[in-house]
Design a protein around this motif. Structure first.
Motif, mmCIF file in Angstrom:
data_model
loop_
_atom_site.group_PDB
_atom_site.id
_atom_site.type_symbol
_atom_site.label_atom_id
_atom_site.label_comp_id
_atom_site.label_asym_id
_atom_site.label_seq_id
_atom_site.Cartn_x
_atom_site.Cartn_y
_atom_site.Cartn_z
ATOM 1 N N VAL A 12 0.849 -1.194 0.000
ATOM 2 C CA VAL A 12 0.000 0.000 0.000
ATOM 3 C C VAL A 12 0.884 1.243 0.000
ATOM 4 C CG1 VAL A 12 -1.705 1.344 1.311
ATOM 5 C CG2 VAL A 12 -2.001 -1.134 1.052
ATOM 6 N N ASN A 13 1.960 1.222 0.781
ATOM 7 C CA ASN A 13 2.891 2.361 0.774
ATOM 8 C C ASN A 13 3.506 2.560 -0.610
ATOM 9 O OD1 ASN A 13 2.624 3.306 3.436
ATOM 10 N ND2 ASN A 13 3.996 1.713 4.185
ATOM 11 N N SER A 14 3.804 1.461 -1.306
ATOM 12 C CA SER A 14 4.342 1.552 -2.668
ATOM 13 C C SER A 14 3.314 2.158 -3.621
ATOM 14 C CB SER A 14 4.753 0.171 -3.180
ATOM 15 O OG SER A 14 5.809 -0.344 -2.426
ATOM 16 N N ILE A 15 2.061 1.764 -3.474
ATOM 17 C CA ILE A 15 0.990 2.320 -4.305
ATOM 18 C C ILE A 15 0.860 3.817 -4.067
ATOM 19 C CG2 ILE A 15 -1.522 2.366 -4.614
ATOM 20 C CD1 ILE A 15 -1.414 -0.700 -4.048
ATOM 21 N N LEU A 16 0.922 4.225 -2.795
ATOM 22 C CA LEU A 16 0.820 5.655 -2.482
ATOM 23 C C LEU A 16 1.992 6.432 -3.074
ATOM 24 C CD1 LEU A 16 -0.442 5.435 1.193
ATOM 25 C CD2 LEU A 16 -1.719 6.304 -0.774
ATOM 26 N N ALA A 17 3.197 5.863 -3.006
ATOM 27 C CA ALA A 17 4.375 6.534 -3.578
ATOM 28 C C ALA A 17 4.253 6.639 -5.101
ATOM 29 C CB ALA A 17 5.647 5.770 -3.195
ATOM 30 N N PHE A 18 3.802 5.567 -5.749
ATOM 31 C CA PHE A 18 3.621 5.574 -7.201
ATOM 32 C C PHE A 18 2.550 6.591 -7.596
ATOM 33 C CE2 PHE A 18 1.666 3.630 -11.073
ATOM 34 C CZ PHE A 18 2.744 3.821 -11.923
ATOM 35 N N ASN A 19 1.471 6.641 -6.828
ATOM 36 C CA ASN A 19 0.396 7.590 -7.115
ATOM 37 C C ASN A 19 0.897 9.034 -7.000
ATOM 38 O OD1 ASN A 19 -2.506 7.852 -7.710
ATOM 39 N ND2 ASN A 19 -2.520 8.947 -5.763
ATOM 40 N N LYS A 20 1.760 9.271 -6.025
ATOM 41 C CA LYS A 20 2.327 10.619 -5.855
ATOM 42 C C LYS A 20 3.144 11.008 -7.087
ATOM 43 C CE LYS A 20 3.431 11.903 -1.807
ATOM 44 N NZ LYS A 20 4.008 12.088 -0.484
ATOM 45 N N LEU A 21 3.919 10.065 -7.617
ATOM 46 C CA LEU A 21 4.698 10.326 -8.835
ATOM 47 C C LEU A 21 3.782 10.593 -10.027
ATOM 48 C CD1 LEU A 21 7.523 7.649 -8.541
ATOM 49 C CD2 LEU A 21 7.748 10.126 -8.276
ATOM 50 N N LEU A 22 2.725 9.804 -10.159
ATOM 51 C CA LEU A 22 1.781 10.028 -11.255
ATOM 52 C C LEU A 22 1.113 11.395 -11.145
ATOM 53 C CD1 LEU A 22 0.077 6.530 -11.540
ATOM 54 C CD2 LEU A 22 1.698 7.569 -13.141
ATOM 55 N N THR A 23 0.821 11.806 -9.931
ATOM 56 C CA THR A 23 0.209 13.118 -9.716
ATOM 57 C C THR A 23 1.163 14.227 -10.152
ATOM 58 O OG1 THR A 23 -1.123 12.258 -7.892
ATOM 59 C CG2 THR A 23 -0.822 14.649 -7.984
ATOM 60 N N VAL A 24 2.428 14.091 -9.795
ATOM 61 C CA VAL A 24 3.438 15.081 -10.202
ATOM 62 C C VAL A 24 3.552 15.117 -11.723
ATOM 63 C CG1 VAL A 24 5.911 15.617 -10.160
ATOM 64 C CG2 VAL A 24 4.738 15.007 -8.044
ATOM 65 N N SER A 42 -7.062 5.568 -9.646
ATOM 66 C CA SER A 42 -8.385 5.556 -9.025
ATOM 67 C C SER A 42 -9.118 4.285 -9.413
ATOM 68 C CB SER A 42 -9.208 6.764 -9.464
ATOM 69 O OG SER A 42 -10.514 6.679 -8.906
ATOM 70 N N LEU A 43 -9.684 3.631 -8.423
ATOM 71 C CA LEU A 43 -10.518 2.461 -8.676
ATOM 72 C C LEU A 43 -11.986 2.850 -8.769
ATOM 73 C CD1 LEU A 43 -8.808 -0.081 -6.256
ATOM 74 C CD2 LEU A 43 -8.531 0.126 -8.732
ATOM 75 N N ALA A 44 -12.292 4.118 -8.520
ATOM 76 C CA ALA A 44 -13.671 4.600 -8.643
ATOM 77 C C ALA A 44 -14.095 4.483 -10.093
ATOM 78 C CB ALA A 44 -13.786 6.041 -8.170
ATOM 79 N N GLY A 45 -15.298 4.002 -10.302
ATOM 80 C CA GLY A 45 -15.801 3.858 -11.648
ATOM 81 C C GLY A 45 -15.381 2.566 -12.317
ATOM 82 N N ASP A 46 -14.498 1.810 -11.666
ATOM 83 C CA ASP A 46 -14.111 0.503 -12.189
ATOM 84 C C ASP A 46 -15.365 -0.350 -12.289
ATOM 85 O OD1 ASP A 46 -13.274 -2.265 -12.256
ATOM 86 O OD2 ASP A 46 -11.279 -1.586 -11.681
ATOM 87 N N LYS A 51 -18.490 -4.449 -6.330
ATOM 88 C CA LYS A 51 -18.159 -5.762 -5.773
ATOM 89 C C LYS A 51 -16.904 -5.689 -4.901
ATOM 90 C CE LYS A 51 -20.140 -8.357 -9.593
ATOM 91 N NZ LYS A 51 -19.857 -9.267 -10.711
ATOM 92 N N MET A 52 -15.977 -4.802 -5.247
ATOM 93 C CA MET A 52 -14.705 -4.697 -4.535
ATOM 94 C C MET A 52 -14.776 -3.810 -3.308
ATOM 95 S SD MET A 52 -11.840 -4.278 -7.550
ATOM 96 C CE MET A 52 -12.264 -2.552 -7.755
ATOM 97 N N VAL A 53 -15.790 -2.972 -3.196
ATOM 98 C CA VAL A 53 -15.796 -1.943 -2.160
ATOM 99 C C VAL A 53 -15.687 -2.533 -0.756
ATOM 100 C CG1 VAL A 53 -18.293 -1.624 -1.824
ATOM 101 C CG2 VAL A 53 -16.756 0.322 -1.592
ATOM 102 N N GLY A 54 -16.270 -3.678 -0.511
ATOM 103 C CA GLY A 54 -16.155 -4.307 0.806
ATOM 104 C C GLY A 54 -14.709 -4.653 1.125
ATOM 105 N N ASP A 55 -14.017 -5.245 0.145
ATOM 106 C CA ASP A 55 -12.606 -5.583 0.330
ATOM 107 C C ASP A 55 -11.750 -4.326 0.470
ATOM 108 O OD1 ASP A 55 -13.185 -8.295 0.162
ATOM 109 O OD2 ASP A 55 -12.722 -8.398 -1.985
ATOM 110 N N LEU A 56 -12.069 -3.310 -0.288
ATOM 111 C CA LEU A 56 -11.312 -2.057 -0.210
ATOM 112 C C LEU A 56 -11.480 -1.401 1.159
ATOM 113 C CD1 LEU A 56 -12.028 -0.635 -3.773
ATOM 114 C CD2 LEU A 56 -9.891 -1.642 -2.939
ATOM 115 N N LYS A 57 -12.673 -1.475 1.718
ATOM 116 C CA LYS A 57 -12.909 -0.922 3.062
ATOM 117 C C LYS A 57 -12.095 -1.687 4.108
ATOM 118 C CE LYS A 57 -17.556 0.930 2.428
ATOM 119 N NZ LYS A 57 -18.961 0.819 2.852
ATOM 120 N N PHE A 88 -9.101 4.326 -3.691
ATOM 121 C CA PHE A 88 -10.087 3.266 -3.504
ATOM 122 C C PHE A 88 -11.497 3.692 -3.909
ATOM 123 C CE2 PHE A 88 -7.697 0.730 0.003
ATOM 124 C CZ PHE A 88 -6.745 0.345 -0.921
ATOM 125 N N GLY A 89 -11.694 4.972 -4.147
ATOM 126 C CA GLY A 89 -13.013 5.449 -4.535
ATOM 127 C C GLY A 89 -14.017 5.406 -3.399
#
Length: 112
Positions: A12-24, A42-46, A51-57, A88-89
Motif C-alpha cells: 500500500v505504501n508503494s501504491i501511495l508513492a507511485f500515485n504521488k509520482l503520477l500526480t506530479v 483511481s478504482l472509482a468507476g471501475d 463488488k470490490m468496495v467491501g474488500d477495499l474498506k 479506492f473510490g
C-alpha cells in the motif's frame, strides 16, 4: 485488522508513492510528452468497484490501523489516508467512519 501482513502495508505504501509520482507527472508543464490520460490512480468507476468496495474498506481499515497504531491522527497521517481513500473510490463519510472506528479501537487498547 491487526493481523494484516507487513507485506500488504508495504505494498500500500508503494501504491501511495507511485500515485504521488503520477500526480506530479500529470501536472508537468510539458505533460503532452507523456501518455495521454496520465494521472493519479483511481478504482472509482471501475466496472467491479461495487463488488470490490467491501474488500477495499477492509484494506483501508487495516492500513488505517497500522498508520494510527500510536493513537494520534495528524495532518502527516491524514494526507496518505485521504489519498488512499481517493484511490479506492471511497466516500469521505465512509473513510471518516472507518478512521473514527479505528481510533476508538486503538484508544480502547491503550492503557489509561
Amino acid at each position: 485488522y491487526r493481523n494484516i501482513p507487513t507485506e500488504v502495508i508495504s505494498e500500500v505504501n508503494s501504491i501511495l508513492a507511485f500515485n504521488k509520482l503520477l500526480t506530479v507527472l500529470s501536472k508537468f508543464p510539458q505533460g503532452d510528452r507523456f501518455a495521454r490520460g496520465l494521472g493519479p490512480i483511481s478504482l472509482a468507476g471501475d466496472f467491479d468497484h461495487d463488488k470490490m468496495v467491501g474488500d477495499l474498506k477492509i484494506l483501508y481499515a487495516a492500513y488505517t490501523t497500522e498508520v494510527l497504531s500510536d493513537g494520534r491522527l495528524d495532518d502527516e497521517k491524514l494526507g496518505p489516508l485521504n489519498e488512499l481513500r481517493n484511490i479506492f473510490g471511497l466516500g469521505k463519510r465512509e473513510a471518516e467512519a472507518i478512521i473514527e472506528g479505528v481510533m476508538s479501537d486503538v484508544k480502547s487498547q491503550v492503557p489509561a
